[in-house]
Design a protein around this motif. Structure first.
Motif, short mmCIF file in Angstrom:
data_model
loop_
_atom_site.label_atom_id
_atom_site.label_comp_id
_atom_site.label_asym_id
_atom_site.label_seq_id
_atom_site.Cartn_x
_atom_site.Cartn_y
_atom_site.Cartn_z
N PRO A 138 33.72 43.90 44.94
CA PRO A 138 34.15 45.28 44.68
C PRO A 138 35.08 45.83 45.77
O PRO A 138 35.95 46.66 45.50
CB PRO A 138 32.85 46.08 44.61
CG PRO A 138 31.82 45.25 45.23
CD PRO A 138 32.25 43.83 45.07
N MET A 139 34.91 45.31 47.00
CA MET A 139 35.77 45.74 48.12
C MET A 139 37.23 45.40 47.81
O MET A 139 38.13 46.23 47.93
CB MET A 139 35.31 44.99 49.37
CG MET A 139 35.68 45.62 50.70
SD MET A 139 35.22 44.50 52.04
CE MET A 139 33.52 44.87 52.30
N MET B 81 24.98 40.87 57.02
CA MET B 81 25.61 41.69 55.97
C MET B 81 26.80 42.55 56.46
O MET B 81 27.81 42.60 55.78
CB MET B 81 24.54 42.57 55.32
CG MET B 81 24.98 43.33 54.11
SD MET B 81 23.62 43.82 53.07
CE MET B 81 22.65 44.84 54.13
N PRO B 82 26.73 43.19 57.66
CA PRO B 82 27.87 44.04 58.05
C PRO B 82 29.13 43.25 58.45
O PRO B 82 30.17 43.86 58.65
CB PRO B 82 27.35 44.82 59.26
CG PRO B 82 25.90 44.59 59.31
CD PRO B 82 25.63 43.33 58.61
N ASP B 83 29.05 41.92 58.56
CA ASP B 83 30.16 41.13 59.11
C ASP B 83 31.17 40.67 58.06
O ASP B 83 32.03 39.86 58.38
CB ASP B 83 29.62 39.89 59.84
CG ASP B 83 28.85 40.27 61.09
OD1 ASP B 83 29.02 41.40 61.54
OD2 ASP B 83 28.09 39.44 61.61
N THR B 84 31.07 41.16 56.81
CA THR B 84 31.95 40.66 55.75
C THR B 84 33.43 40.72 56.13
O THR B 84 34.15 39.72 56.02
CB THR B 84 31.73 41.49 54.47
OG1 THR B 84 30.36 41.44 54.13
CG2 THR B 84 32.54 40.96 53.31
N VAL B 85 33.87 41.90 56.60
CA VAL B 85 35.28 42.07 56.92
C VAL B 85 35.66 41.26 58.16
O VAL B 85 36.72 40.63 58.21
CB VAL B 85 35.60 43.57 57.11
CG1 VAL B 85 37.03 43.77 57.55
CG2 VAL B 85 35.34 44.33 55.83
N GLN B 86 34.74 41.24 59.12
CA GLN B 86 34.99 40.50 60.36
C GLN B 86 35.14 39.00 60.09
O GLN B 86 36.01 38.34 60.65
CB GLN B 86 33.83 40.73 61.31
CG GLN B 86 34.21 40.69 62.75
CD GLN B 86 33.00 40.70 63.65
OE1 GLN B 86 31.87 40.79 63.21
NE2 GLN B 86 33.25 40.60 64.93
N VAL C 10 40.15 40.28 52.17
CA VAL C 10 39.69 41.66 52.18
C VAL C 10 39.96 42.38 53.50
O VAL C 10 40.03 43.60 53.54
CB VAL C 10 38.19 41.77 51.84
CG1 VAL C 10 37.95 41.47 50.38
CG2 VAL C 10 37.34 40.88 52.70
N SER D 279 26.29 45.15 42.54
CA SER D 279 26.55 44.07 43.50
C SER D 279 25.72 44.25 44.76
O SER D 279 25.22 45.34 45.04
CB SER D 279 28.03 44.06 43.85
OG SER D 279 28.40 45.27 44.43
N CYS D 280 25.58 43.18 45.55
CA CYS D 280 24.85 43.26 46.82
C CYS D 280 25.56 44.25 47.76
O CYS D 280 26.76 44.45 47.64
CB CYS D 280 24.82 41.92 47.53
SG CYS D 280 24.24 40.52 46.59
N GLY D 281 24.85 44.80 48.72
CA GLY D 281 25.50 45.60 49.75
C GLY D 281 26.44 44.71 50.56
O GLY D 281 26.09 43.58 50.86
N GLY D 282 27.63 45.22 50.87
CA GLY D 282 28.58 44.42 51.65
C GLY D 282 29.29 43.35 50.85
O GLY D 282 29.87 42.44 51.43
N CYS D 283 29.25 43.44 49.51
CA CYS D 283 29.89 42.41 48.68
C CYS D 283 31.42 42.55 48.74
O CYS D 283 31.94 43.64 48.59
CB CYS D 283 29.43 42.53 47.23
SG CYS D 283 30.21 41.35 46.14
#
Lengths: 312, 85
Positions: A27-28, A222-227, A186, A20-24
């Motif tokens: 899988p999280m 990319m780092p903002d997934t959870v945010q 998530v 999967s892409c980074g930050g997907c």
């Protein structure tokens, strides 16, 4: 009281180095689901990013028996597996606890293509858990419009922004009169864990929908997934609720927004951080477009507040 | 988990590195400052790749894709993203 992070179990059902892409977010979320379900489960996947990222033969990223099925058949295939497992148990060929049968399906396989089979499985009340990880578009094929895409969102098939609002799929599943329906995301792993543990303990059809912000499809960093997932809940664009036997209860922090204790954040910040909305908000009608998006959210909150009062 | 040599049919087994050594995708690497770390385990729970050790807070750079979610979510700012050479 939600489970704290330090109380989560150690087992990992999603193995490092998957495709999967980074930050997907898939899988999280699946890691948390795996901690709740444990190793004794059977996973069914329809064509989605989760299948594309499961790895190359002879390696597999998910630490369960996995079955890849046709796009439209998530509900019916899982029903068949659940029946087969029960019959094997009756005949004495399967010892110990029954494995949990669950679907890991995107919003395309739930809202649009897989809806008929899923609806039939819900009507039969087969003993399965259906997980929908909802990234609000067909992201695997390059971001096309789906039934989950919200109004005003850019996709390759709606270059001027989608004109229709999204479906409330979790509520549709609730109206099938199934024992357990929940929504999660998530950013709140303890909440998700508790819901999966509860779903595992209830016999019959269970439906859990997980909002999964896809950075490629939603066009944020990319780092903002959870945010982004947290902002969706705080702005009221995504409501966290669960319904046991038809009785809806809201979870924190959505319960504060629905009950009016705390106002939802204005949708502007959430919208302007995503390229799929803000690339269309440069014209003179930007204020009207934002008002439309805010209107959909307000209507949904008001509707769910009144729906939760019906407890018969 | 079984080793590759035991796979005798075209059947997949659960193994690490199903997408290859995904650490090579990385443009920035997360580095943990153990003095600032409060061991809250938030980075571990949000890591999509399960490469962070829960107790030691060490990172498996062979598979870390460098997405930066851990650095963004760290409440004490103990994880910084450094550019790869």
């Amino acid at each position: 009281m939600t489970t704290s992070i330090k109380q989560l179990p150690d087992n990992e059902q999603v193995l490092s180095g998957n495709g999967s892409c980074g930050g997907c977010p898939s899988p999280m979320a699946l890691r948390i689901v795996g901690k709740a379900l444990g190793p004794n489960a059977i996973m069914l996947l329809t064509p989605s990013c989760a299948v594309a990222s499961m790895g190359m033969t002879p390696r597999l990223a998910y630490n369960w028996p996995c079955i890849n099925v046709c796009f439209a058949t998530a509900g019916s295939s899982a029903s068949g597996i659940a029946q087969a497992v029960e019959i094997l148990k009756e005949k004495g060929r399967l010892q110990g606890e029954l494995p949990t049968v669950f679907n890991w399906v995107g919003d395309g396989g739930t809202y649009d293509i897989g809806f008929q089979a899923l609806s039939a499985a819900a009507e039969r009340n087969d003993n399965i858990i259906h997980f929908c990880y909802n990234n609000e578009a067909y992201s695997n094929t390059g971001v096309q419009r789906s039934g989950a895409t919200p109004r005003g969102s850019f996709t390759t098939t709606t270059p001027g922004g989608k004109r229709q609002p999204k479906k409330n799929m979790a509520l549709l599943m609730l109206e099938h009169d199934i024992p357990y329906v929940a929504t999660a995301t998530v950013a709140y792993p303890g909440d998700l864990y508790d819901k999966v543990v509860k779903a595992k303990s209830i016999p019959g059809m269970k439906y859990i929908e997980i909002l999964a912000p896809c950075y490629l499809g939603w066009q944020f960093d990319m780092p903002d997934t959870v945010q982004m997932s947290r902002m969706a809940v705080r702005s009221g664009a995504w409501l966290l609720w669960e319904a046991e036997n038809g009785k809806i209860s809201f979870n924190n922090p959505s319960s504060f927004i629905v009950s009016g204790i705390k106002d939802a954040d204005p949708v502007d910040e959430y919208v302007m951080k995503q390229g799929r909305f803000n690339r269309l908000l440069k014209g003179p009608d930007a204020a009207q477009r934002i008002a439309e998006i805010q209107g959909d959210i307000d209507r949904q909150i008001a509707f769910m507040r009144e729906r939760a009062k019906i407890t018969i | 988990m079984k080793s590759v040599t035991k796979a005798y049919r075209p059947i997949s087994w659960p193994m690490k590195g199903s997408g290859g050594d995904t650490g090579s995708w990385r443009s920035h690497r997360p580095v943990v400052d153990t003095k600032k770390c409060s061991k809250c385990q938030l980075c571990w729970v949000y890591c999509p790749e399960a490469v962070i050790d829960r107790h030691e807070i060490t990172i498996d750079y062979r598979y870390c894709k460098g997405c930066g979610v851990c650095a963004k979510e760290c409440p004490t700012g103990a994880i910084s993203m450094e550019k790869e050479e």
